[in-house]
Scaffold this active site. Sequence first.
Site, PDB file in Angstrom:
ATOM      1  N   TYR A   1      -5.612   4.906  -2.404  1.00  0.00           N
ATOM      2  CA  TYR A   1      -6.359   6.218  -1.825  1.00  0.00           C
ATOM      3  C   TYR A   1      -5.663   7.212  -2.129  1.00  0.00           C
ATOM      4  CZ  TYR A   1      -7.882   7.881   2.731  1.00  0.00           C
ATOM      5  OH  TYR A   1      -8.739   8.693   3.503  1.00  0.00           O
TER       6      TYR A   1
ATOM      7  N   THR B   1      -4.124   9.158   0.006  1.00  0.00           N
ATOM      8  CA  THR B   1      -2.820  10.150   0.515  1.00  0.00           C
ATOM      9  C   THR B   1      -1.814   9.504  -0.659  1.00  0.00           C
ATOM     10  OG1 THR B   1      -3.082   8.115   1.967  1.00  0.00           O
ATOM     11  CG2 THR B   1      -3.750  10.387   2.817  1.00  0.00           C
ATOM     12  N   LYS B   2      -2.380   8.485  -1.415  1.00  0.00           N
ATOM     13  CA  LYS B   2      -0.662   7.498  -1.467  1.00  0.00           C
ATOM     14  C   LYS B   2       0.079   8.407  -2.790  1.00  0.00           C
ATOM     15  CE  LYS B   2      -1.516   4.009   1.275  1.00  0.00           C
ATOM     16  NZ  LYS B   2      -2.845   4.653   2.254  1.00  0.00           N
ATOM     17  N   ASN B   3       0.862   7.739  -2.824  1.00  0.00           N
ATOM     18  CA  ASN B   3       1.584   8.413  -4.554  1.00  0.00           C
ATOM     19  C   ASN B   3       1.147   8.269  -5.561  1.00  0.00           C
ATOM     20  OD1 ASN B   3       3.495   7.389  -2.213  1.00  0.00           O
ATOM     21  ND2 ASN B   3       4.832   7.427  -3.209  1.00  0.00           N
TER      22      ASN B   3
ATOM     23  N   ALA C   1       0.618  -0.645   0.444  1.00  0.00           N
ATOM     24  CA  ALA C   1      -0.351  -0.091   0.075  1.00  0.00           C
ATOM     25  C   ALA C   1       0.588   1.240  -0.049  1.00  0.00           C
ATOM     26  CB  ALA C   1      -0.829  -0.077   1.507  1.00  0.00           C
TER      27      ALA C   1
END
Length: 385
Positions: free
Chosen positions: A181, A183-185, A157
């Site tokens: 999600y 906030t992910k890269n 994740a």
Amino acid sequence: MRSTFLSFSPPLIGEEEISEVVDTLQSDWITTGPKVNRFEDQFASFIGSQAALGTASGTDAMLVGLAALGVEAGDEVITTPMTFCSTAHVIEHLGAKPVFVDVCRETLNIDPGKIEENISPKTKAILPVHLHGHPCDMDPILDLAKAHNLVVLEDAAHAFPAIYKGKKVGTLGDLTAFSFYATKNLTTAEGGMLTGSEELIDEARIWSLHGMSRDAWKRYAEKGSWYYEVIKPGFKCNMTDIQAAIGTHQLTKMPAFQERRREIVKRYNAAFADLEEITLPVEKPQVKSAWHLYVIRLNLDRLGIDRSQFIDELKARNIGSSVHFIPLHLQPYYRDKYHYSPDDFPVAYSEYERIISLPLNLRLSESDLDDVIEAVLDVVNKYRL
């Protein structure tokens, strides 16, 4: 001190993503369809995996991945307490038992040297977590799995696009689950991806759509057939074309995105390198971290405040921060069900009490970074013993 609050991790969405979403909304298909299919192919090609399956979340990717690997009621799955709750939840959802193993102090990833003593006749799988974007030491984990006839599903994740010994995460174990999600890269707002062999991805695809032999897009397309069979008690975990519309353009931007993340990390490292009150995150020589998070550790014996107070002091200076994560053996559900005490996993527990995640996102300006650095230095200087 800055005058407005700096959010911890807002997404960076461009006009390309917005235009692609609008195109999808104006098309004949908005759920799982041609754009998901395209995104899956692009993602598999990017990391060098045989195949990929888009899912509604990273949690869903883990769930259908474990199901495809044959994890079922009564099995045990070895994993780490230093992770988000979804890692263990998916094991519980399948009726299996999560077996926690303590972490390495340096990386906070699962300690390969402590795995074998936790393998039992009921052990079916190992679920390592590439925490904060730094890959686990996978070679000994894969060797153990092979020696004990276990399957390996990686929780990546945080780890797109990380590299372990020249190989991209997503091409190491049997299956790998990624999260997209907000906030992910790489973000699709919500969403995830499962990578692995064509055979296992085909199996997971069936689990992801009610256990049906054909998905809706194939049934309702011009050359499709209305007929389908339900061959497994599956789940509802499919990605939509709206999500894939965002993801396909995020993917093309990843090289630039990651270059910027590494620039931010370099600035933080330079600013905090001489502080005896803080331990900086590591990047071991054999890996390339995805740098999803920048997690400092407070050397509390040198400070007159604890971690919670440090976070409050940052907030008072309008700097958002967080903690990743509260170890699962401290959470009431797992603590009470399995009768854990804090010291059952002493490294995870002791390190948890001193970790803070600082802002690391693509919308940070140089001025924002100046503000974060100034705030951290100010708090350290104020409470230095």
